[in-house]
Design an enzyme around this catalytic site. Structure first.
Site, PDB file in Angstrom:
ATOM      1  N   GLU A 108      50.579  31.295   4.617  1.00 48.10           N
ATOM      2  CA  GLU A 108      50.494  31.088   3.182  1.00 48.10           C
ATOM      3  C   GLU A 108      50.155  29.530   2.630  1.00 48.10           C
ATOM      4  OE1 GLU A 108      50.038  33.439   1.066  1.00 48.10           O
ATOM      5  OE2 GLU A 108      51.411  35.020   1.252  1.00 48.10           O
ATOM      6  N   HIS A 153      44.971  32.303   1.635  1.00 48.56           N
ATOM      7  CA  HIS A 153      45.814  32.550   2.751  1.00 48.56           C
ATOM      8  C   HIS A 153      44.993  33.328   3.851  1.00 48.56           C
ATOM      9  CE1 HIS A 153      47.501  36.849   1.240  1.00 48.56           C
ATOM     10  NE2 HIS A 153      46.302  36.887   1.739  1.00 48.56           N
TER      11      HIS A 153
HETATM   12  P1  PGA Z   1      42.088  42.036  -0.099  1.00 53.61           P
HETATM   13  O1  PGA Z   1      43.281  41.150   0.688  1.00 53.61           O
HETATM   14  O2  PGA Z   1      41.162  42.545   0.774  1.00 53.61           O
HETATM   15  O3  PGA Z   1      43.216  43.271  -0.419  1.00 53.61           O
HETATM   16  O4  PGA Z   1      41.709  41.489  -1.490  1.00 53.61           O
HETATM   17  C1  PGA Z   1      42.605  40.054   1.447  1.00 53.61           C
HETATM   18  C2  PGA Z   1      43.788  39.223   1.885  1.00 53.61           C
HETATM   19  O5  PGA Z   1      44.615  38.950   1.134  1.00 53.61           O
HETATM   20  O6  PGA Z   1      43.735  38.597   3.189  1.00 53.61           O
END
Ligand code: PGA
Length: 269
Positions: free
Chosen positions: A162, A157
């Site tokens: 999503e 995503h």
């Molecule tokens: P994260 O999230 O940096 O917490 O891994 C990235 C995202 O879901 O875009």
């Protein structure tokens, strides 16, 4: 100090830089943001940034705060727009992205509070579509995003866009809106909320079209848990089942900054 990338690749028309570690990748992202602030400030007297939340960008904000504290960087002529926010959520609720941005960036720099825009998690659901459309109009009226900082989810995503069944053509036209979170996203948010059943299952997100309209898109991905999504996005094909693959639609304006663990699936590329 600026560490150069240890590897540069060109995949699906996009620049990919692999840094020696996650810290130098985050520093490179911060430097690109600083350059965008300076360049846009020089050209138009202001800079408009699209900002991201999550674990990955924390170090980017730490670098920007350090530069500000050193007197090297001002946010006086900057406006910011965040990618997403849970819905419904109060801005002072610790898992909210309002809270995150305040803690990691806003309270530490000279950004005017009325120029720090985060989608409103308190808007009644019946007004969410109007609020999302208005957020886009704010960005347009501010002359568009000079730089969009992005992360990638384990499911590919971007923002809270999503995986879905749309065609790539339909997906790249997606506007800012209220969405349901994917099971992988909810699982990854469980720690933040204390448990899986406390994760807020809906969110407001900038649309893919809005993200792709940015004049520079900085995708920062670190850690082996991202390797599979990173490799699939960079190898293509473009598919709404892996929204980050749709960045190839704006390939010339996208730069990927990776650490070796996130780039693991690119070996042999
Ligand atoms: P994260 O999230 O940096 O917490 O891994 C990235 C995202 O879901 O875009």
């Amino acid at each position: 100090m600026k560490t150069p990338p240890s590897r540069t690749l060109f995949l699906s028309g996009m620049d990919v830089k692999v840094y020696p570690d996650s810290e130098s990748a985050a520093a490179a992202a911060a430097l690109l943001i600083e350059q965008a602030i300076v360049d846009a400030g020089g050209k138009r007297g202001k800079a408009v940034l699209g900002l991201a939340t999550g674990t990955t960008p924390k170090r980017v904000y730490a670098h920007l705060v350090d530069r500000h504290r050193a007197g090297a960087l001002s946010f006086r002529d900057v406006s910011t727009y965040n990618l997403d926010e849970y819905h419904p959520i109060a801005p002072n609720d610790p898992p909210s992205y309002h809270y995150y941005m305040h803690e990691h960036l806003f309270k530490h720099v000279d950004l005017a509070p009325d120029r720090a825009h985060v989608l409103d998690g308190t808007i009644p659901e019946a007004f969410a579509a109007d609020h999302a459309a208005l957020f886009e109009r704010f960005i347009e009226a501010d002359s568009g995003l000079d730089a969009q900082l992005l992360g990638i989810g384990r499911n590919g995503h971007i923002g809270f866009n999503e995986p879905c069944d749309l065609s790539p053509r339909e997906a790249v036209a997606l506007k800012t809106r209220l969405v349901e979170l994917h099971p992988t996203t909810k699982a990854d948010a469980a720690a933040e909320f204390g448990s899986l059943d406390r994760v807020i299952p809906k969110a407001l997100t900038l649309g893919i079209a809005t993200i792709l309209s940015a004049r520079l898109i900085i995708m920062l991905a670190t850690g082996g848990h991202k390797a599979e999504a990173v490799a699939a996005a960079l190898r293509g094909p473009m598919t709404a089942q892996l929204p980050a693959s749709l960045l190839a639609h704006a390939a010339a304006r996208v730069i990927w900054l990776l650490d070796p663990a996130a780039a693991r699936g690119l070996d042999g590329a």
